[in-house]
Design an enzyme around this catalytic site. Sequence first.
Site, PDB file in Angstrom:
ATOM      1  N   TYR A 145       0.829  -1.209   0.000  1.00 55.50           N
ATOM      2  CA  TYR A 145       0.000   0.000   0.000  1.00 55.50           C
ATOM      3  C   TYR A 145       0.864   1.261   0.000  1.00 55.50           C
ATOM      4  O   TYR A 145       0.600   2.202  -0.739  1.00 55.50           O
ATOM      5  CB  TYR A 145      -0.918  -0.005   1.231  1.00 55.50           C
ATOM      6  CG  TYR A 145      -1.972   1.070   1.190  1.00 55.50           C
ATOM      7  CD1 TYR A 145      -3.245   0.794   0.661  1.00 55.50           C
ATOM      8  CD2 TYR A 145      -1.715   2.358   1.638  1.00 55.50           C
ATOM      9  CE1 TYR A 145      -4.212   1.767   0.599  1.00 55.50           C
ATOM     10  CE2 TYR A 145      -2.683   3.347   1.578  1.00 55.50           C
ATOM     11  CZ  TYR A 145      -3.934   3.051   1.055  1.00 55.50           C
ATOM     12  OH  TYR A 145      -4.889   4.019   0.992  1.00 55.50           O
TER      13      TYR A 145
ATOM     14  N   PHE B  41      -7.429  19.809 -24.638  1.00 53.79           N
ATOM     15  CA  PHE B  41      -8.164  18.578 -24.931  1.00 53.79           C
ATOM     16  C   PHE B  41      -9.500  18.667 -24.186  1.00 53.79           C
ATOM     17  O   PHE B  41      -9.625  19.434 -23.231  1.00 53.79           O
ATOM     18  CB  PHE B  41      -7.344  17.360 -24.471  1.00 53.79           C
ATOM     19  CG  PHE B  41      -8.072  16.066 -24.718  1.00 53.79           C
ATOM     20  CD1 PHE B  41      -8.331  15.661 -26.017  1.00 53.79           C
ATOM     21  CD2 PHE B  41      -8.533  15.292 -23.666  1.00 53.79           C
ATOM     22  CE1 PHE B  41      -9.036  14.493 -26.253  1.00 53.79           C
ATOM     23  CE2 PHE B  41      -9.235  14.122 -23.909  1.00 53.79           C
ATOM     24  CZ  PHE B  41      -9.481  13.721 -25.198  1.00 53.79           C
ATOM     25  N   ASP B  42     -10.515  17.905 -24.600  1.00 54.82           N
ATOM     26  CA  ASP B  42     -11.853  18.125 -24.020  1.00 54.82           C
ATOM     27  C   ASP B  42     -11.920  17.900 -22.506  1.00 54.82           C
ATOM     28  O   ASP B  42     -12.562  18.676 -21.795  1.00 54.82           O
ATOM     29  CB  ASP B  42     -12.978  17.394 -24.784  1.00 54.82           C
ATOM     30  CG  ASP B  42     -12.741  15.913 -24.954  1.00 54.82           C
ATOM     31  OD1 ASP B  42     -11.706  15.419 -24.471  1.00 54.82           O
ATOM     32  OD2 ASP B  42     -13.589  15.233 -25.567  1.00 54.82           O
TER      33      ASP B  42
ATOM     34  N   ASP C 152       0.919  19.411 -21.070  1.00 56.56           N
ATOM     35  CA  ASP C 152       0.063  18.234 -21.164  1.00 56.56           C
ATOM     36  C   ASP C 152       0.869  17.288 -22.044  1.00 56.56           C
ATOM     37  O   ASP C 152       0.928  17.442 -23.265  1.00 56.56           O
ATOM     38  CB  ASP C 152      -1.282  18.597 -21.797  1.00 56.56           C
ATOM     39  CG  ASP C 152      -2.165  17.364 -21.998  1.00 56.56           C
ATOM     40  OD1 ASP C 152      -1.631  16.234 -21.999  1.00 56.56           O
ATOM     41  OD2 ASP C 152      -3.379  17.528 -22.175  1.00 56.56           O
TER      42      ASP C 152
ATOM     43  N   ALA D  86       0.847  14.048 -22.819  1.00 57.52           N
ATOM     44  CA  ALA D  86       0.317  12.747 -23.266  1.00 57.52           C
ATOM     45  C   ALA D  86       1.126  12.135 -24.428  1.00 57.52           C
ATOM     46  O   ALA D  86       1.405  10.952 -24.434  1.00 57.52           O
ATOM     47  CB  ALA D  86      -1.151  12.888 -23.646  1.00 57.52           C
TER      48      ALA D  86
ATOM     49  N   LYS E  19      -1.095   6.955 -23.434  1.00 61.04           N
ATOM     50  CA  LYS E  19      -0.594   7.271 -24.779  1.00 61.04           C
ATOM     51  C   LYS E  19       0.906   6.933 -24.815  1.00 61.04           C
ATOM     52  O   LYS E  19       1.264   5.774 -24.921  1.00 61.04           O
ATOM     53  CB  LYS E  19      -0.845   8.755 -25.102  1.00 61.04           C
ATOM     54  CG  LYS E  19      -2.302   9.065 -25.468  1.00 61.04           C
ATOM     55  CD  LYS E  19      -3.139   9.294 -24.258  1.00 61.04           C
ATOM     56  CE  LYS E  19      -4.492   9.874 -24.566  1.00 61.04           C
ATOM     57  NZ  LYS E  19      -5.318   9.976 -23.356  1.00 61.04           N
TER      58      LYS E  19
ATOM     59  N   HIS F 178     -21.294  13.742 -27.157  1.00 60.31           N
ATOM     60  CA  HIS F 178     -20.867  12.822 -28.227  1.00 60.31           C
ATOM     61  C   HIS F 178     -20.760  11.375 -27.774  1.00 60.31           C
ATOM     62  O   HIS F 178     -20.873  10.470 -28.584  1.00 60.31           O
ATOM     63  CB  HIS F 178     -19.541  13.297 -28.841  1.00 60.31           C
ATOM     64  CG  HIS F 178     -18.450  13.510 -27.844  1.00 60.31           C
ATOM     65  ND1 HIS F 178     -18.442  14.561 -26.963  1.00 60.31           N
ATOM     66  CD2 HIS F 178     -17.324  12.801 -27.587  1.00 60.31           C
ATOM     67  CE1 HIS F 178     -17.355  14.489 -26.215  1.00 60.31           C
ATOM     68  NE2 HIS F 178     -16.660  13.434 -26.562  1.00 60.31           N
TER      69      HIS F 178
HETATM   70  N1  F0G Z   1      -4.684  15.285 -22.682  1.00 59.59           N
HETATM   71  C1  F0G Z   1      -4.702  14.898 -23.969  1.00 59.59           C
HETATM   72  C2  F0G Z   1      -3.936  15.676 -24.986  1.00 59.59           C
HETATM   73  C3  F0G Z   1      -5.439  13.759 -24.331  1.00 59.59           C
HETATM   74  O1  F0G Z   1      -5.459  13.390 -25.616  1.00 59.59           O
HETATM   75  C4  F0G Z   1      -6.140  13.045 -23.345  1.00 59.59           C
HETATM   76  C5  F0G Z   1      -6.933  11.871 -23.688  1.00 59.59           C
HETATM   77  C6  F0G Z   1      -6.085  13.497 -22.017  1.00 59.59           C
HETATM   78  C7  F0G Z   1      -5.336  14.611 -21.730  1.00 59.59           C
HETATM   79  C8  F0G Z   1      -6.814  12.791 -20.905  1.00 59.59           C
HETATM   80  O2  F0G Z   1      -6.179  11.626 -20.554  1.00 59.59           O
HETATM   81  O3  F0G Z   1      -7.827   9.825 -21.105  1.00 59.59           O
HETATM   82  O4  F0G Z   1      -5.890   9.405 -19.589  1.00 59.59           O
HETATM   83  O5  F0G Z   1      -7.776  10.799 -18.828  1.00 59.59           O
HETATM   84  N2  F0G Z   1      -7.229  11.548 -24.857  1.00 59.59           N
HETATM   85  C9  F0G Z   1      -7.924  10.366 -25.293  1.00 59.59           C
HETATM   86  C10 F0G Z   1      -8.153  10.453 -26.777  1.00 59.59           C
HETATM   87  C11 F0G Z   1      -9.131   9.999 -24.512  1.00 59.59           C
HETATM   88  O6  F0G Z   1      -8.873   9.589 -27.316  1.00 59.59           O
HETATM   89  O7  F0G Z   1      -7.604  11.339 -27.434  1.00 59.59           O
HETATM   90  P1  F0G Z   1      -6.974  10.341 -19.990  1.00 59.59           P
END
Ligand code: F0G
Length: 451
Positions: free
Chosen positions: A73, A125-126, A216, A218, A259, A442
């Site tokens: 843990y 990102f969304d 960010d 990713a 990613k 969506h």
């Molecule tokens: N930032 C970027 C640039 C992303 O593309 C994503 C996720 C996230 C943050 C959030 O990360 O999914 O681990 O919580 N993108 C995915 C996509 C979902 O399909 O582009 P997460």
Amino acid sequence: MPIKTIIEPFRIKSVEPIRWTTREQRMELLRQAHYNLFLLPADDVLIDLLTDSGTGAMSTHQWAAVMEGDESYAGSRSFERFRRSIQNVFGYKHVIPTHQGRAAERILFGVTCKKGDVVPNNTHFDTTRANVEFTGAEAVDLLVPEGRQPALAHPFKGNMDVAGLEKLIGRVGRERIPLVMLTVTNNSGGGQPVSMENARRVSEVCRRSGIPLYFDAARFAENAWFIKVREKGYESKTPKEIAGEMFALGDGCTMSAKKDGLANIGGFLCTNNDLLAQQEKDLLILTEGYPTYGGLAGRDLEAIAVGIQEALEEDYLRYRISSIAYLGNHIASQGVPIVQPPGGHAIYLDARAFLPHLPQEQFPGVALAAELYLEGGVRSVEIGSLMFGPAAQMELVRLAIPRRVYTQSHIDYLVEVILEVWKNRERIRGLRLTYQAPFLRHFTARLEPID
Ligand code: F0G
């Protein structure tokens, strides 16, 4: 003659069958899914390009590391490996594990943002935007104008508009901007990279104004590869050196390890700020878990520790980026409109140019994605009016390529499917909404064809 055939820089040790359906079955499946590919059972998809997130294949080294997972843990050995691997690449003082990227976002913005604040990003990102807005702050996209022109080829279309950033700081005042963010690569803008020069200039503006800069991260490894092959002075640097140089320009990062962490789940948050790290860890315990596992199993931490390093291997990056460019260039050479140049993790079809006979309110992107499924069992995702509403600046269909999963022959198959749809594009009909949720519609929207 130099050999040009692209081959996978790996052998396959474990395989997973994929399943064919007939066109008639797909017609019925589409109807049942209300023309929203999120609502399809994955088993009915032949090639799944819905996302490159968490869909990658792990290596033998990662699977071996999984067996080394220490599930203690607190203070687990796996956390130590995770922390060391991340610090080795990112260089930040504090490493906080989270269950995925958006959890890192929620904690970062939860600690730094409040109502009335403004967060600039090249393009949020969304989930990033949603997490900023959830705190009452405003999320502002400051992309260079080149990034908004799909057909324009430019090496760094993910760059931030630096003059726009300075103007914004002048207008709202630096005390209302808790941080600036750079998304590498820029997912929402076509998987386009940010140059080192741009990151440096953004960093200078931030330092001058006393505003922290976060990445960010990713798709940081893919971004580093583009810098290596496109930016002067970086040809002989390794992707790892390039990534390190970029992260040194900032104060921390959020990361979705799904990613370029080459893992199926996981993420992390980094910062150099001791006070912030303490606050973040306190919040982490509330929702994610103790700071040495943050909602992940020890084996997940191990997979990420190895994946972060593998994502920076040159053979892998060269293959991945060439294979995606091959897909993009083959269809573009036949006239298919795509976001140029091909991005780091995906090809984006420009649905507005692909289906000029469909007005925005008939969701050309969703209609095109449905047709690709009907034609070849391929699942893609709309990034346009369904995702963003009438404010959508582009109508794109993203074909995101999972890492190390599909081979070059799958890519050849995709080329054929897309060209077949292109040939018959005039027959594609528009769609209308029959159900929508109040936010992030969506994922669950239902649609039907317009006669
Ligand atoms: N930032 C970027 C640039 C992303 O593309 C994503 C996720 C996230 C943050 C959030 O990360 O999914 O681990 O919580 N993108 C995915 C996509 C979902 O399909 O582009 P997460």
